[in-house]
Write an enzyme that holds these catalytic residues in place. Structure first.
Site, PDB file in Angstrom:
ATOM      1  CB  SER A  49      30.672  19.235  48.812  1.00 30.90           C
ATOM      2  OG  SER A  49      29.652  19.112  50.350  1.00 30.90           O
ATOM      3  CG  ASP A  63      29.169  16.294  55.966  1.00 31.46           C
ATOM      4  OD1 ASP A  63      28.481  16.226  57.677  1.00 31.46           O
ATOM      5  OD2 ASP A  63      29.834  17.357  55.336  1.00 31.46           O
ATOM      6  CD  GLU A  93      32.053  16.271  56.523  1.00 27.18           C
ATOM      7  OE1 GLU A  93      32.463  16.261  55.933  1.00 27.18           O
ATOM      8  OE2 GLU A  93      31.997  17.498  57.163  1.00 27.18           O
ATOM      9  CE  LYS A 107      31.023  17.482  53.046  1.00 29.68           C
ATOM     10  NZ  LYS A 107      31.248  17.918  53.524  1.00 29.68           N
ATOM     11  CE  LYS A 154      33.267  22.924  56.812  1.00 30.78           C
ATOM     12  NZ  LYS A 154      31.386  22.067  57.414  1.00 30.78           N
ATOM     13  CE  LYS A 197      26.913  19.001  52.884  1.00 29.32           C
ATOM     14  NZ  LYS A 197      27.405  19.299  53.798  1.00 29.32           N
ATOM     15  CG  ASP A 215      31.917  20.043  59.873  1.00 32.63           C
ATOM     16  OD1 ASP A 215      32.407  20.987  60.458  1.00 32.63           O
ATOM     17  OD2 ASP A 215      31.621  19.825  58.228  1.00 32.63           O
ATOM     18  N   GLY A 268      35.090  23.409  53.596  1.00 33.97           N
ATOM     19  CA  GLY A 268      34.752  24.568  52.896  1.00 33.97           C
ATOM     20  C   GLY A 268      33.065  24.989  53.301  1.00 33.97           C
TER      21      GLY A 268
HETATM   22  O1  OSB Z   1      29.140  20.610  56.466  1.00 37.63           O
HETATM   23  O2  OSB Z   1      30.532  20.658  54.822  1.00 37.63           O
HETATM   24  C1  OSB Z   1      29.788  20.884  55.640  1.00 37.63           C
HETATM   25  C2  OSB Z   1      28.725  23.414  53.386  1.00 37.63           C
HETATM   26  C3  OSB Z   1      27.954  24.385  54.522  1.00 37.63           C
HETATM   27  C4  OSB Z   1      27.775  23.914  55.420  1.00 37.63           C
HETATM   28  C5  OSB Z   1      28.398  22.817  55.807  1.00 37.63           C
HETATM   29  C6  OSB Z   1      29.118  22.138  54.624  1.00 37.63           C
HETATM   30  C7  OSB Z   1      28.948  22.743  53.516  1.00 37.63           C
HETATM   31  C8  OSB Z   1      29.952  22.289  52.451  1.00 37.63           C
HETATM   32  C9  OSB Z   1      30.162  22.454  51.168  1.00 37.63           C
HETATM   33  O3  OSB Z   1      30.606  20.527  52.608  1.00 37.63           O
HETATM   34  C10 OSB Z   1      31.833  22.566  51.808  1.00 37.63           C
HETATM   35  C11 OSB Z   1      32.143  23.256  50.151  1.00 37.63           C
HETATM   36  O4  OSB Z   1      32.725  23.055  48.681  1.00 37.63           O
HETATM   37  O5  OSB Z   1      32.260  24.488  49.815  1.00 37.63           O
HETATM   38 MG    MG Z   2      30.372  18.745  57.525  1.00 39.03          MG
END
Ligand code: OSB
Ligand code: MG
Length: 374
Positions: free
Chosen positions: A136, A189, A216, A162, A265, A164, A241, A293
């Site tokens: 991510s 996401d 997402e 992924k 999660k 952001k 999510d 995560g």
């Molecule tokens: O939205 O998935 C999410 C990290 C912190 C808060 C929200 C998210 C995330 C990530 C990182 O996308 C996922 C990871 O590599 O742990």
């Molecule tokens: Mg997410």
């Protein structure tokens, strides 16, 4: 089985590379580690991976500490249990605070699996010996810097990335990555940053044309209707999510067709028991899932790897190797990804030892029920 002693550690570790989402930027993570010890001296570890600030969900690290100290610790100390579900039942009347509960749940599952001498993945009913890992990537100052990050992770062997996104950082950077990596398993996401407006519809239509595996959480967590409207209008699967914190939310998602993929999660769902239940319900509904995560330290990520070994985790999970996040993780050995794959450990419990010295060196606060009792 009975919990005789409990330790809580308030730990901060710096991130290898700063991470920016639609809501904020962070350079380190502050999570709580839970250690449960039973009457025979066996231990289990779990992680309360709440963000420090209430921008992803409403929980914060300080509030989680309070909930743990005042409600979860008294609930579990001295309570008789055999299956983790029985310990999870001791805090059922506490509303919300899924992250705090999840840390205790994971510790109970680790202890349970260690006591049975089986890997956590096996205790959960997992069937895979390796899981597909994705990365991510946060919002970067420029598209060139984003492209450099993507290339770095693709070169490291990851086959799923992924990105952001946020209003103002969406179609242009995502198109640039798509053009540079035509065959890459790519998804976006938004962490709920978009409003359901005509302008957003145009952005979503443009993203729909970029061959993404999913979009997402574009809208606010409680807005299932906006997600359903979007899903009806685009071919790309919508993934939820933040919207889904329990199985009732999952049923709402399914009933409204508010998404066709679920990010599970452990933290957001309040523990491994409810995460597994969500997996089962999604499987029966024909909805594929993957494990998201929260930039967990190794304790939490090892539990994510174990969960990802369940059969309906058919999409790559956010369980990158420790080195993507931390120069030195709290577990030995660290989580390692080779060619975008993470092996599911075969040792009992989470399958990694906790580096307690490193935990103590980075802990700003510790609670030890043995010390309280002495
Ligand atoms: O939205 O998935 C999410 C990290 C912190 C808060 C929200 C998210 C995330 C990530 C990182 O996308 C996922 C990871 O590599 O742990
Ligand atoms: Mg997410």
């Amino acid at each position: 089985m009975m919990i005789q002693r409990l330790r809580l550690f308030d730990v901060t570790l710096p991130l290898v590379h700063g991470f920016e989402t639609s809501s904020h930027r962070k350079t380190g993570l502050n999570h709580l580690l839970v250690e449960l010890t039973d009457a025979d001296g066996r231990v289990g570890w779990g992680e309360i991976a709440t963000p420090a600030d209430p921008y992803y969900g409403s929980e914060t690290t300080r509030v989680a500490w309070d909930i743990a100290e005042r409600y979860l610790v008294p609930a579990v100390l001295g309570a008789p249990w055999e299956e983790p579900a029985e310990l999870e039942a001791t805090w059922r009347r506490i509303r919300g605070h899924e992250f705090a509960k999840a840390g205790f749940s994971a510790a109970a599952w680790d202890l349970h699996a260690r006591a049975a001498g089986v890997p956590l993945a096996v205790a959960l009913g997992g069937t895979r010996s390796e899981v597909v890992a994705g990365v991510s990537l946060g919002i970067e100052p420029t598209i060139d810097e984003l492209l450099a990050q993507v290339s770095r992770q693709v070169d490291a062997g990851y086959g799923r990335v992924k990105l952001k996104i946020a209003p103002g950082w969406d179609v242009e950077p995502v198109r640039a990555v798509r053009e540079a990596h035509p065959g890459l398993d790519l998804h976006v996401d938004a962490n709920g940053a978009y409003q359901d407006t005509d302008e957003t519809t145009a952005v979503m239509r443009a993203l729909d044309g970029l061959g993404l595996t999913m979009i997402e959480q574009p809208y606010a967590p409680r807005d299932f209707v906006a997600h359903a409207r979007l899903q009806a209008g685009i071919g790309t699967p919508v993934c939820l999510d933040e919207s889904v914190v329990d199985v009732a939310d999952l049923r709402t998602m399914l009933a409204l067709d508010a998404g066709r993929v679920l990010n599970i999660k452990v933290s957001r769902m309040g523990g491994l028991g409810s995460a597994r239940l969500a997996h089962d319900i999604a499987r029966d509904a024909g909805v594929p899932v993957w494990c998201g995560g929260m930039h967990e330290f190794g304790v939490g990520r090892a539990a994510n790897v174990a969960l990802s070994s369940l059969p309906n985790f058919t999409l790559p999970s956010d369980v990158s190797g420790s080195d993507k996040y931390y120069a030195r993780d709290v577990i030995v050995p660290p989580v390692v990804a080779h060619d975008g794959l993470v092996q599911v450990p075969t040792a009992p419990g989470i399958g990694h030892d906790v580096d307690v010295d490193w935990v103590l060196q980075n802990a700003v606060r510790t609670l030890d029920t043995a010390a309280v009792a002495a």
